[in-house]
Design an enzyme around this catalytic site. Structure first.
Site, short mmCIF file in Angstrom:
data_model
loop_
_atom_site.label_atom_id
_atom_site.label_comp_id
_atom_site.label_asym_id
_atom_site.label_seq_id
_atom_site.Cartn_x
_atom_site.Cartn_y
_atom_site.Cartn_z
N LYS A 80 0.88 -1.18 0.00
CA LYS A 80 0.00 0.00 0.00
C LYS A 80 0.91 1.21 0.00
O LYS A 80 2.06 1.15 0.45
CB LYS A 80 -0.86 -0.02 1.27
CG LYS A 80 -2.10 0.83 1.20
CD LYS A 80 -3.28 0.06 0.68
CE LYS A 80 -4.51 0.96 0.61
NZ LYS A 80 -5.69 0.23 0.16
N GLY A 180 -23.60 4.05 4.50
CA GLY A 180 -22.68 4.60 3.52
C GLY A 180 -23.13 4.26 2.11
O GLY A 180 -23.25 3.09 1.74
N GLY A 182 -21.81 5.53 -0.95
CA GLY A 182 -20.88 6.09 -1.91
C GLY A 182 -20.65 5.14 -3.08
O GLY A 182 -21.57 4.44 -3.52
P1 NAD Z 1 -17.04 6.51 -0.75
O1 NAD Z 1 -16.21 7.60 -0.17
O2 NAD Z 1 -17.39 6.56 -2.20
O3 NAD Z 1 -18.42 6.38 0.05
C1 NAD Z 1 -18.49 6.36 1.44
C2 NAD Z 1 -19.81 6.97 1.83
O4 NAD Z 1 -19.96 6.84 3.25
C3 NAD Z 1 -19.93 8.45 1.49
O5 NAD Z 1 -21.12 8.69 0.77
C4 NAD Z 1 -19.94 9.14 2.87
O6 NAD Z 1 -20.73 10.30 2.88
C5 NAD Z 1 -20.52 8.05 3.73
N1 NAD Z 1 -20.23 8.17 5.15
C6 NAD Z 1 -19.06 8.54 5.74
N2 NAD Z 1 -19.17 8.52 7.08
C7 NAD Z 1 -20.45 8.12 7.34
C8 NAD Z 1 -21.18 7.90 8.52
N3 NAD Z 1 -20.65 8.10 9.73
N4 NAD Z 1 -22.46 7.48 8.43
C9 NAD Z 1 -23.03 7.29 7.22
N5 NAD Z 1 -22.39 7.49 6.05
C10 NAD Z 1 -21.10 7.90 6.12
O7 NAD Z 1 -16.25 5.15 -0.38
P2 NAD Z 1 -16.40 3.72 -1.04
O8 NAD Z 1 -15.44 3.59 -2.16
O9 NAD Z 1 -17.84 3.40 -1.22
O10 NAD Z 1 -15.81 2.83 0.14
C11 NAD Z 1 -16.56 2.59 1.30
C12 NAD Z 1 -15.75 1.71 2.22
O11 NAD Z 1 -15.36 0.51 1.53
C13 NAD Z 1 -14.44 2.33 2.71
O12 NAD Z 1 -14.19 1.87 4.02
C14 NAD Z 1 -13.41 1.76 1.75
O13 NAD Z 1 -12.11 1.73 2.33
C15 NAD Z 1 -13.95 0.36 1.56
N6 NAD Z 1 -13.51 -0.28 0.33
C16 NAD Z 1 -13.81 0.28 -0.87
C17 NAD Z 1 -13.39 -0.34 -2.03
C18 NAD Z 1 -13.71 0.23 -3.37
O14 NAD Z 1 -13.53 -0.48 -4.38
N7 NAD Z 1 -14.20 1.45 -3.46
C19 NAD Z 1 -12.66 -1.54 -1.97
C20 NAD Z 1 -12.40 -2.10 -0.72
C21 NAD Z 1 -12.83 -1.45 0.42
#
Ligand code: NAD
Length: 349
Positions: A80, A180, A182
């Site tokens: 990483k 969440g 996103g």
């Molecule tokens: P993102 O930033 O696109 O979405 C996260 C969402 O969570 C946002 O809309 C944000 O407003 C919301 N959020 C933040 N804090 C919050 C809270 N306290 N209560 C409710 N909502 C809240 O991120 P993502 O890419 O969807 O990733 C989400 C999680 O998955 C992260 O922990 C990331 O590390 C993990 N992850 C993502 C991927 C990927 O491919 N994107 C891969 C592995 C792990």
């Protein structure tokens, strides 16, 4: 501060501190293991409060990538990198270009991609000076984001846990709470809605919340209540540490399967979930879809269909893990760690 005495130092193979005075670059690359193949894991850009905080994060995350890639059946090790900067900086592209030269200097021992603060278009900028970048926007059809592979993995994991707990992978009428909405949570919501699940959702971003409420017939819930709903499955898809000393006493779901990284505040919480009779799908196993879909490009040239099929293979991996934990009467989190370590020790996937 000694790197070697850091609590998160776990016999990492290599830690590289990267600096470029011309652009004000401060970054760290951590290679945890190359036992299974080149180390792979995303690039995070975040305004860490200190170098110590950045080092802690990169050491922890790179170890997690070794476990994730091992359990995903990928011939990849774990690594990483972090860039200590606000991703909203106007000179972000200069930082990425300067940083990518350090990744290039490793000659392919480490491949990087997207993470918090670094998206697929940024990956294209990293790739201008570096051969070891994956999950680039230019590799996919317009509008596709490799996070969609992660969401597909989440949906697959939820089907597996439903089969394990209730004996049916059909999600019609299943109540699922999603925290969440996103890049991952939103598409997970779509798939669950299309499968007939009843959704309860939250996000601190009102626009993100409203989209899912309007399009997927979901019930909005306040962010501080989502984990405590009486539902079948809780899917954390926001930040880490959601299963902690406080929340664990309030969770009423029968199973937890979501995409957020580092959901357990400590290893002890994995034990507590088992004692409460809650089936937990370890985060790094279920959220490997992005790596499985996009990371395969490091060792082959897969089609979208190949990538999708690989992600769908998570169903069998998760079933096997849950059954093993049930047979051994052990927490799923501990069983996953043991399985991952065994794969790494054997040195092949
Ligand atoms: P993102 O930033 O696109 O979405 C996260 C969402 O969570 C946002 O809309 C944000 O407003 C919301 N959020 C933040 N804090 C919050 C809270 N306290 N209560 C409710 N909502 C809240 O991120 P993502 O890419 O969807 O990733 C989400 C999680 O998955 C992260 O922990 C990331 O590390 C993990 N992850 C993502 C991927 C990927 O491919 N994107 C891969 C592995 C792990």
């Amino acid at each position: 501060m000694s790197v070697f005495s850091q609590i998160d130092f776990d016999t990492h193979e290599q830690v590289l501190f990267c600096h470029d005075d011309a652009v004000g670059l401060y970054g760290i690359i951590a290679i945890h293991s190359t036992a299974l193949g080149p180390a792979a894991g995303g690039c995070r850009m975040f305004p860490y409060a200190s170098t110590e905080a950045a080092l802690k994060d990169v050491l922890r995350l790179s170890k997690g990538m070794s476990y994730k890639n091992a359990m995903a059946g990928l011939p990849l090790g774990g690594g990483k990198c972090v860039i200590i900067a606000d991703p909203k900086r106007p000179d972000k592209a200069d930082l990425l270009r300067a940083f990518s030269k350090h990744v290039q200097s490793l000659g392919g021992r480490y491949w990087t991609a997207i993470d918090v603060g670094v998206g697929p278009k940024d990956a294209d900028i990293l790739a201008e000076n570096c051969d070891y970048i994956f999950a680039r926007a230019s590799e996919y059809p317009e509008g596709f984001n490799p996070s969609l592979f992660t969401a597909l993995g989440g949906f697959t994991g939820i089907r597996a846990v439903a089969q394990h707990v209730w004996g049916k992978s059909d999600l019609k009428g299943m109540k699922v709470a999603i925290q969440g909405l996103g890049a991952t949570g939103r598409d997970l919501s779509r798939q669950l809605y299309e499968a007939g699940a009843e959704l309860f959702v939250t996000d601190i971003n009102e626009t993100a919340l409203q989209y899912v409420v309007d399009n997927y017939n979901a019930t909005p819930v306040s962010p501080d209540k989502i984990h405590a709903l009486e539902v079948d499955i809780f899917a954390p898809c926001a930040m880490g540490g959601i299963i902690n000393d406080t929340s664990i006493h309030e969770i009423r779901a029968k199973a937890i399967c979501g995409l957020a990284n580092n959901q357990l505040a400590s290893e002890q919480h994995g034990v507590m979930l088992m004692e409460k009779g809650i089936t937990y799908v370890p985060d790094y196993v279920v959220n490997a879809g992005g790596m499985m879909g996009a990371g395969t490009r490091i060792f082959s040239q897969p089609s979208m269909e190949d990538s999708r099929n690989r992600v769908l293979g998570l169903y069998d991996t998760i079933m096997k893990l849950l059954e093993k934990a049930r047979n051994e009467n052990s927490p799923t989190s501990e069983v996953a760690d043991r399985m991952a370590l065994e794969i790494i020790a054997n040195g092949k996937n």
